[in-house]
Design a protein around this motif. Structure first.
Motif, mmCIF file in Angstrom:
data_model
loop_
_atom_site.group_PDB
_atom_site.id
_atom_site.type_symbol
_atom_site.label_atom_id
_atom_site.label_comp_id
_atom_site.label_asym_id
_atom_site.label_seq_id
_atom_site.Cartn_x
_atom_site.Cartn_y
_atom_site.Cartn_z
ATOM 1 N N ARG A 39 0.887 -1.330 0.147
ATOM 2 C CA ARG A 39 -0.027 -0.071 -0.130
ATOM 3 C C ARG A 39 0.879 1.268 -0.108
ATOM 4 N NH1 ARG A 39 -3.493 -2.657 4.129
ATOM 5 N NH2 ARG A 39 -5.353 -3.501 2.911
ATOM 6 N N ALA A 41 3.827 1.476 -1.495
ATOM 7 C CA ALA A 41 4.374 1.612 -2.689
ATOM 8 C C ALA A 41 3.418 2.364 -3.488
ATOM 9 C CB ALA A 41 4.861 0.291 -3.148
ATOM 10 N N ARG A 42 2.153 1.901 -3.430
ATOM 11 C CA ARG A 42 1.181 2.297 -4.327
ATOM 12 C C ARG A 42 0.861 3.659 -4.193
ATOM 13 N NH1 ARG A 42 -5.020 0.031 -4.719
ATOM 14 N NH2 ARG A 42 -5.844 1.249 -6.203
ATOM 15 N N GLU A 44 3.462 5.705 -2.917
ATOM 16 C CA GLU A 44 4.295 6.667 -3.416
ATOM 17 C C GLU A 44 4.270 6.842 -4.932
ATOM 18 O OE1 GLU A 44 7.489 4.111 -2.064
ATOM 19 O OE2 GLU A 44 7.691 5.013 -0.089
ATOM 20 N N ALA A 45 3.476 5.848 -5.674
ATOM 21 C CA ALA A 45 3.763 5.847 -7.062
ATOM 22 C C ALA A 45 2.527 6.912 -7.552
ATOM 23 C CB ALA A 45 3.050 4.392 -7.607
ATOM 24 N N GLY A 46 1.576 6.921 -6.458
ATOM 25 C CA GLY A 46 0.324 8.171 -6.689
ATOM 26 C C GLY A 46 0.954 9.456 -6.638
ATOM 27 N N ALA A 48 4.281 10.160 -7.236
ATOM 28 C CA ALA A 48 4.985 10.512 -8.444
ATOM 29 C C ALA A 48 4.054 10.813 -9.807
ATOM 30 C CB ALA A 48 5.936 9.241 -8.597
ATOM 31 N N ALA A 49 3.227 10.145 -9.638
ATOM 32 C CA ALA A 49 2.201 10.665 -10.718
ATOM 33 C C ALA A 49 1.516 12.074 -10.756
ATOM 34 C CB ALA A 49 1.135 9.613 -10.788
ATOM 35 N N SER A 50 1.229 12.395 -9.554
ATOM 36 C CA SER A 50 0.457 13.602 -9.264
ATOM 37 C C SER A 50 1.786 14.962 -9.747
ATOM 38 C CB SER A 50 0.070 13.673 -7.835
ATOM 39 O OG SER A 50 1.024 13.687 -7.142
ATOM 40 N N ARG A 124 -0.249 13.008 -1.338
ATOM 41 C CA ARG A 124 0.787 12.842 -0.313
ATOM 42 C C ARG A 124 0.293 12.516 0.961
ATOM 43 N NH1 ARG A 124 2.895 17.333 -3.388
ATOM 44 N NH2 ARG A 124 1.485 18.739 -2.447
ATOM 45 N N LEU A 127 -0.252 9.179 1.051
ATOM 46 C CA LEU A 127 1.219 8.460 1.646
ATOM 47 C C LEU A 127 1.795 8.616 3.111
ATOM 48 C CD1 LEU A 127 3.809 7.031 0.675
ATOM 49 C CD2 LEU A 127 4.666 9.253 0.258
#
Length: 276
Positions: A39, A41-42, A44-46, A48-50, A124, A127
């Motif tokens: 969760r 990691a997911r 964190e990917a969100g 980075a995408a934003s 954020r 996260l």
């Protein structure tokens, strides 16, 4: 203190056992973190995408600003030509319309940047939330303590709030005494007390009255009193019976007799037979 995890998962590791001395902040146990790590990691990917979406939106704003500047310059030339009747009036109107459209597109692009920044803030926050939940998979000692009991074993699936360890701080151990209500009237905080532990009947330890219960036991008609111990042994055993004598007054002169020798004693007065 009975402590446990704020999350539910399988116990993967127990690092201490009953009787161990632990320091504040020391890791005591660990839950299986695999699911929560995924969760995180997911999330964190969100984030980075934003952040990438913000860069894209800002590039769109720059592009819209450049288009608007171009349309404004072209419109200025068209309006000048129209004022001299060098071009048709329709061409001047179209140039002004192009400026209005470009300005509107710039406003939309700027609004999209604000929306994406809000989404990034939400990502954020998500996260931080997932990271906090991951931290809840590690159980740490809240204070310097001794492990009184361990209530679970590795591999057990525990729920949030289940007790894993019982801790105590030996420096904060008190003795709880029960005083008959008939004798409790003279009790006061700070009075000196003598403590005898059942395991050490010949040793006398010094204490003081730290707390007097505000509610008496209605069945036994006793008042609960808590005594601090200044020089009790380092090794203490919770639940051990103790005898407490509290000094409530000092008399300059007195004749002491056993209570059993007083006839008709009602807690205040009675009669003593003396042989002369």
């Amino acid at each position: 203190s009975k402590i446990g995890f704020e999350a539910a998962a399988a116990l993967s590791e127990l690092l201490v056992d009953s009787g161990d001395v632990v320091a504040q902040g020391q890791v005591l146990a660990q839950l299986n973190p695999a699911e929560q790590e995924a969760r995180v990691a997911r999330a964190e990917a969100g984030v980075a995408a934003s952040e990438a979406a913000i860069l894209k939106a800002e590039a769109s704003v720059a592009r819209a600003s450049a288009v608007l500047a171009q349309r404004v310059a072209a419109n200025a030339r068209q309006q000048e030509l129209a004022s001299r009747s060098a071009i048709a009036e329709k061409s001047a109107e179209e140039a002004q319309r192009d400026v209005d459209v470009a300005a509107a597109e710039l406003t939309v692009a700027q609004s999209e940047v604000d929306v994406i920044r809000a989404q990034a803030a939400d990502a954020r926050a998500g996260l931080r939330y997932e990271t906090t939940l991951l931290a809840h998979h590690t159980l740490k000692a809240p204070f310097d303590a001794v492990i009184v009991a361990r209530h679970a074993e590795a591999g057990t699936v525990v729920r949030a709030g289940d007790t894993i360890f019982t801790l105590m701080d030996p420096k904060t151990v008190w003795v709880q005494a029960y005083i008959d209500e008939e004798r409790a009237g003279s009790l006061a905080l700070g009075q000196v007390a003598e403590i005898r532990l059942r395991s050490l009947p010949h040793a006398v330890f010094t204490g003081a009255v730290a707390r007097i219960g505000i509610e008496s036991d209605r069945v036994n008609e006793e008042r609960r009193v808590w005594i601090t111990c200044a020089d009790c042994p380092t090794q203490v055993f919770l639940g051990e019976q103790a005898e407490v004598r509290i000094t409530v007054a000092e008399l300059a002169t007195a004749i002491l007799v056993p209570e059993t020798a007083i006839s008709g004693f009602d807690g205040h007065q009675g009669r003593v037979w003396a042989v002369q």
